[in-house]
Scaffold this motif. Structure first.
Motif, PDB file in Angstrom:
ATOM      1  N   ARG A 170      -4.286 -11.173 -16.012  1.00 53.49           N
ATOM      2  CA  ARG A 170      -5.089 -11.891 -17.007  1.00 53.49           C
ATOM      3  C   ARG A 170      -5.886 -10.924 -17.864  1.00 53.49           C
ATOM      4  NH1 ARG A 170      -9.902 -13.611 -18.310  1.00 53.49           N
ATOM      5  NH2 ARG A 170     -10.918 -12.534 -16.574  1.00 53.49           N
ATOM      6  N   GLN A 171      -6.555  -9.969 -17.223  1.00 54.50           N
ATOM      7  CA  GLN A 171      -7.388  -9.042 -17.980  1.00 54.50           C
ATOM      8  C   GLN A 171      -6.537  -8.098 -18.824  1.00 54.50           C
ATOM      9  OE1 GLN A 171     -11.022  -7.564 -16.883  1.00 54.50           O
ATOM     10  NE2 GLN A 171     -11.390  -8.911 -15.141  1.00 54.50           N
ATOM     11  N   ALA A 172      -5.386  -7.658 -18.280  1.00 55.92           N
ATOM     12  CA  ALA A 172      -4.512  -6.763 -19.034  1.00 55.92           C
ATOM     13  C   ALA A 172      -3.974  -7.462 -20.279  1.00 55.92           C
ATOM     14  CB  ALA A 172      -3.365  -6.286 -18.157  1.00 55.92           C
ATOM     15  N   LYS A 173      -3.545  -8.700 -20.146  1.00 59.59           N
ATOM     16  CA  LYS A 173      -2.977  -9.430 -21.277  1.00 59.59           C
ATOM     17  C   LYS A 173      -4.059  -9.858 -22.270  1.00 59.59           C
ATOM     18  CE  LYS A 173       1.280 -11.094 -19.085  1.00 59.59           C
ATOM     19  NZ  LYS A 173       2.263 -10.759 -20.126  1.00 59.59           N
ATOM     20  N   GLU A 174      -5.265 -10.036 -21.808  1.00 55.68           N
ATOM     21  CA  GLU A 174      -6.364 -10.331 -22.727  1.00 55.68           C
ATOM     22  C   GLU A 174      -6.645  -9.135 -23.621  1.00 55.68           C
ATOM     23  OE1 GLU A 174     -10.831 -10.859 -21.633  1.00 55.68           O
ATOM     24  OE2 GLU A 174      -9.930 -12.865 -21.522  1.00 55.68           O
ATOM     25  N   ALA A 175      -6.543  -7.928 -23.047  1.00 57.95           N
ATOM     26  CA  ALA A 175      -6.773  -6.708 -23.820  1.00 57.95           C
ATOM     27  C   ALA A 175      -5.549  -6.323 -24.652  1.00 57.95           C
ATOM     28  CB  ALA A 175      -7.147  -5.554 -22.885  1.00 57.95           C
ATOM     29  N   ASN A 176      -4.361  -6.695 -24.184  1.00 53.10           N
ATOM     30  CA  ASN A 176      -3.118  -6.374 -24.902  1.00 53.10           C
ATOM     31  C   ASN A 176      -2.140  -7.522 -24.678  1.00 53.10           C
ATOM     32  OD1 ASN A 176      -0.737  -5.396 -25.956  1.00 53.10           O
ATOM     33  ND2 ASN A 176      -0.560  -3.645 -24.578  1.00 53.10           N
ATOM     34  N   ARG A 197       0.789  -1.229   0.000  1.00 55.86           N
ATOM     35  CA  ARG A 197       0.000   0.000   0.000  1.00 55.86           C
ATOM     36  C   ARG A 197       0.820   1.278   0.000  1.00 55.86           C
ATOM     37  NH1 ARG A 197      -3.245  -1.865   4.642  1.00 55.86           N
ATOM     38  NH2 ARG A 197      -2.395  -3.799   3.881  1.00 55.86           N
ATOM     39  N   GLY A 198       2.129   1.197   0.354  1.00 51.60           N
ATOM     40  CA  GLY A 198       2.892   2.424   0.506  1.00 51.60           C
ATOM     41  C   GLY A 198       2.266   3.280   1.604  1.00 51.60           C
ATOM     42  N   TYR A 199       2.407   4.586   1.489  1.00 48.38           N
ATOM     43  CA  TYR A 199       1.785   5.490   2.459  1.00 48.38           C
ATOM     44  C   TYR A 199       0.360   5.821   1.998  1.00 48.38           C
ATOM     45  CZ  TYR A 199       6.211   6.308   4.887  1.00 48.38           C
ATOM     46  OH  TYR A 199       7.361   6.170   5.615  1.00 48.38           O
ATOM     47  N   ALA A 200      -0.443   4.780   1.875  1.00 43.66           N
ATOM     48  CA  ALA A 200      -1.843   4.945   1.491  1.00 43.66           C
ATOM     49  C   ALA A 200      -2.677   4.019   2.369  1.00 43.66           C
ATOM     50  CB  ALA A 200      -2.048   4.616   0.018  1.00 43.66           C
ATOM     51  N   LEU A 201      -3.943   4.324   2.502  1.00 37.92           N
ATOM     52  CA  LEU A 201      -4.822   3.511   3.336  1.00 37.92           C
ATOM     53  C   LEU A 201      -5.686   2.591   2.484  1.00 37.92           C
ATOM     54  CD1 LEU A 201      -5.790   6.150   6.027  1.00 37.92           C
ATOM     55  CD2 LEU A 201      -4.302   4.153   6.315  1.00 37.92           C
ATOM     56  N   ARG A 202      -5.105   2.116   1.406  1.00 37.63           N
ATOM     57  CA  ARG A 202      -5.805   1.137   0.579  1.00 37.63           C
ATOM     58  C   ARG A 202      -5.414  -0.274   1.015  1.00 37.63           C
ATOM     59  NH1 ARG A 202      -2.573  -1.775  -2.900  1.00 37.63           N
ATOM     60  NH2 ARG A 202      -0.767  -0.807  -3.903  1.00 37.63           N
ATOM     61  N   ASP A 203      -6.145  -1.264   0.477  1.00 37.71           N
ATOM     62  CA  ASP A 203      -5.778  -2.647   0.742  1.00 37.71           C
ATOM     63  C   ASP A 203      -4.549  -3.021  -0.072  1.00 37.71           C
ATOM     64  OD1 ASP A 203      -8.018  -2.906   2.342  1.00 37.71           O
ATOM     65  OD2 ASP A 203      -9.258  -3.745   0.735  1.00 37.71           O
ATOM     66  N   SER A 204      -3.717  -3.883   0.490  1.00 39.60           N
ATOM     67  CA  SER A 204      -2.681  -4.511  -0.316  1.00 39.60           C
ATOM     68  C   SER A 204      -3.343  -5.592  -1.170  1.00 39.60           C
ATOM     69  CB  SER A 204      -1.587  -5.099   0.570  1.00 39.60           C
ATOM     70  OG  SER A 204      -2.151  -5.933   1.565  1.00 39.60           O
ATOM     71  N   LEU A 205      -2.657  -6.017  -2.224  1.00 36.29           N
ATOM     72  CA  LEU A 205      -3.291  -6.895  -3.212  1.00 36.29           C
ATOM     73  C   LEU A 205      -2.886  -8.349  -3.015  1.00 36.29           C
ATOM     74  CD1 LEU A 205      -2.933  -4.814  -6.499  1.00 36.29           C
ATOM     75  CD2 LEU A 205      -4.823  -4.843  -4.868  1.00 36.29           C
ATOM     76  N   PRO A 206      -3.847  -9.246  -2.777  1.00 37.81           N
ATOM     77  CA  PRO A 206      -3.535 -10.670  -2.736  1.00 37.81           C
ATOM     78  C   PRO A 206      -3.027 -11.155  -4.090  1.00 37.81           C
ATOM     79  CG  PRO A 206      -5.715 -10.218  -1.826  1.00 37.81           C
ATOM     80  CD  PRO A 206      -5.261  -8.962  -2.500  1.00 37.81           C
ATOM     81  N   VAL A 207      -2.296 -12.250  -4.072  1.00 34.75           N
ATOM     82  CA  VAL A 207      -1.732 -12.796  -5.312  1.00 34.75           C
ATOM     83  C   VAL A 207      -2.836 -13.130  -6.308  1.00 34.75           C
ATOM     84  CG1 VAL A 207      -0.431 -14.724  -6.286  1.00 34.75           C
ATOM     85  CG2 VAL A 207       0.383 -13.597  -4.209  1.00 34.75           C
ATOM     86  N   ALA A 208      -3.964 -13.635  -5.832  1.00 30.72           N
ATOM     87  CA  ALA A 208      -5.056 -13.973  -6.743  1.00 30.72           C
ATOM     88  C   ALA A 208      -5.572 -12.742  -7.482  1.00 30.72           C
ATOM     89  CB  ALA A 208      -6.198 -14.642  -5.983  1.00 30.72           C
ATOM     90  N   VAL A 209      -5.647 -11.604  -6.809  1.00 32.40           N
ATOM     91  CA  VAL A 209      -6.097 -10.370  -7.455  1.00 32.40           C
ATOM     92  C   VAL A 209      -5.052  -9.889  -8.458  1.00 32.40           C
ATOM     93  CG1 VAL A 209      -6.702  -7.942  -7.059  1.00 32.40           C
ATOM     94  CG2 VAL A 209      -7.544  -9.721  -5.505  1.00 32.40           C
ATOM     95  N   ILE A 210      -3.778  -9.986  -8.091  1.00 36.42           N
ATOM     96  CA  ILE A 210      -2.707  -9.634  -9.034  1.00 36.42           C
ATOM     97  C   ILE A 210      -2.826 -10.491 -10.293  1.00 36.42           C
ATOM     98  CG2 ILE A 210      -0.208  -9.712  -9.390  1.00 36.42           C
ATOM     99  CD1 ILE A 210       0.082  -8.967  -6.415  1.00 36.42           C
ATOM    100  N   GLY A 211      -3.079 -11.769 -10.106  1.00 40.87           N
ATOM    101  CA  GLY A 211      -3.243 -12.658 -11.254  1.00 40.87           C
ATOM    102  C   GLY A 211      -4.400 -12.262 -12.146  1.00 40.87           C
ATOM    103  N   GLU A 212      -5.503 -11.822 -11.544  1.00 43.89           N
ATOM    104  CA  GLU A 212      -6.655 -11.406 -12.337  1.00 43.89           C
ATOM    105  C   GLU A 212      -6.369 -10.111 -13.088  1.00 43.89           C
ATOM    106  OE1 GLU A 212     -10.446 -11.444 -14.086  1.00 43.89           O
ATOM    107  OE2 GLU A 212      -9.154 -13.004 -13.226  1.00 43.89           O
ATOM    108  N   ILE A 213      -5.654  -9.169 -12.456  1.00 42.38           N
ATOM    109  CA  ILE A 213      -5.254  -7.949 -13.164  1.00 42.38           C
ATOM    110  C   ILE A 213      -4.436  -8.308 -14.392  1.00 42.38           C
ATOM    111  CG2 ILE A 213      -3.816  -5.873 -13.040  1.00 42.38           C
ATOM    112  CD1 ILE A 213      -4.507  -5.699 -10.061  1.00 42.38           C
TER     113      ILE A 213
END
Length: 422
Positions: free
Chosen positions: A195-201, A177-193
């Protein structure tokens, strides 16, 4: 709760006992991942026939350094990828990330960050905001930067990612998250990002800033489609033993390209003596799953304790983790300073020191840092830091052992109690 040697208010000790009782299921999940990852590391050491001879450092050019080459192979096996570049020459995580970005990007390329504004020090590398042309930022080299923010609930904005990734050379993902109050990303979510990015490009490369996330889960980003993942050895994978360094893991041709940026074109990974750094790098990697588990337990405990005193914890005490960082919204500069003073009192090194806010290179506001570490700045060792700006949250991480880091959390609460701000 018995707590010898330190004076802690009974109210805080009672809250600590309730906190640990509530965390038994969370601790059980942590220990399950710890066992899995420790066996994964053990198998990689055995398969690559690590021996005493691999700990002998080279000098000069460092040609044919067996220990260096075998450590690369061990990392590649653990991260489930083709190749790795593990070097003490990397001065910090930002340095390793810079080598990776300059390794794969060329003038005219586009970098698309899909997790909002990246960590403070990387913003300068990219050339965000005012830039001194003599720095040689990505922007200075004609590389375009675009960004997709996370949604208000910290979820990736897949629709925007699919639209913006067209024409991009890399899609950049910051796991923590760095100096932000967002959630950190689980590996499964990284994988979905990815997948969708490579499907589009299909041509886009996925680069992940993996700092603070190693060994938190049973998989790493390179096992779910990341072309490169990058991190620091004075965070999780150094296990509190590595003196310095960083790593780049992933696709073989891309790792080699990054090696040319670390050293020189045509030379790459063939040079770079290891001096006396190999033993702590191997030993730290071996200890890393257990040390990471201790850091995770500490984060859960801090959240559970301070929630009882009315403070918001991000993530919450019972939420699963994707990194070792715990954010606590304390609400005022006075509370931040008192908290950090207590953390410092619980350090094994420099416990007598008093942290004070001060300017830091790469940051746009004064930062207070509490850390008493055997390795300067090692954030796998117990520490806390915070920029003095709204919402006056502190980011806490690390803990080589759970009992010592737990003591630091209790001393932070005690320091706030003594200052009248708990």
């Amino acid at each position: 709760m018995s707590f010898p040697f330190f004076q802690i208010d009974p109210e805080i000790l009672a809250a600590a006992e309730r906190a640990e009782a509530s965390l038994r299921p969370a601790f059980s999940r942590i220990e399950e991942n710890e066992n899995y990852n420790q066996l994964k590391v053990l198998k990689a050491f055995g398969d690559n026939q690590v021996s005493e001879s691999h700990f002998c450092g080279s000098t000069g050019y460092g040609y044919n350094d067996r220990g260096r080459e075998t450590l690369d192979a061990v990392y590649a096996q653990i991260f489930g990828c083709e190749d790795a570049l593990v070097r003490h020459n990397f001065t910090c995580g930002t340095h390793a990330l810079t080598a990776a970005l300059f390794g794969v990007l060329r003038p005219g390329d586009t970098m698309l960050c899909v997790t909002g504004t990246p960590y403070d020090t990387l913003q300068t590398v990219i050339g965000l905001g005012e830039s001194n042309e003599n720095m040689g930022t990505l922007r200075d080299f004609g590389i375009t930067y675009r960004q997709v923010d996370l949604l208000p609930d910290s979820a990736p904005d897949y629709e925007s990612i699919r639209r913006e990734v067209k024409g991009a050379k890399i899609v950049y993902i910051q796991r923590s998250r760095g100096y932000a109050l967002r959630d950190s990303l689980p590996v499964a979510v990284i994988g979905e990002i990815i997948r969708q990015a490579k499907e589009a490009n299909p041509a886009v490369l996925a680069v992940v800033d993996n700092c603070y996330g190693e060994f938190v889960e049973q998989q790493e980003p390179t096992q779910v489609g990341a072309d490169l993942a990058v991190g620091s050895l004075i965070k999780n994978p150094g296990g509190g033993q590595a003196f310095t360094g960083g790593y780049i893991v992933g696709r073989g041709d891309l790792v080699n390209a990054c090696a040319y940026r670390l050293t020189a074109p045509g030379v790459g990974r063939e040079v770079g003596c290891t001096l006396n750094q190999l033993r702590p790098m191997y030993m730290g990697l071996f200890h890393a799953p257990c040390v990471t588990a201790a850091a995770l337990k500490t984060a859960h405990f801090a959240a559970a304790l301070f929630e009882q005193f009315g403070y918001a914890a991000k993530p919450g005490s019972l939420e699963p983790r994707a990194d070792i960082i715990q954010a606590l919204e304390l609400g005022s500069p006075e509370k931040l300073i008192a908290f950090c003073k207590g953390i410092q009192r619980g350090a094994p090194v420099d416990a007598f020191a008093t942290p004070e806010p001060s300017p830091m290179p790469g940051y746009d506001s004064p930062v207070i840092m509490a850390a008493g570490a055997f390795t300067l700045g090692a954030s796998i060792e117990f520490s806390a830091d915070a920029p003095l700006r709204e919402p006056y949250a502190v980011w806490m991480q690390g803990g080589l052992t759970y009992p010592s880091a737990r003591a630091g959390v209790l001393l932070a609460a005690q320091s706030m109690k003594e200052a009248g701000v708990l």
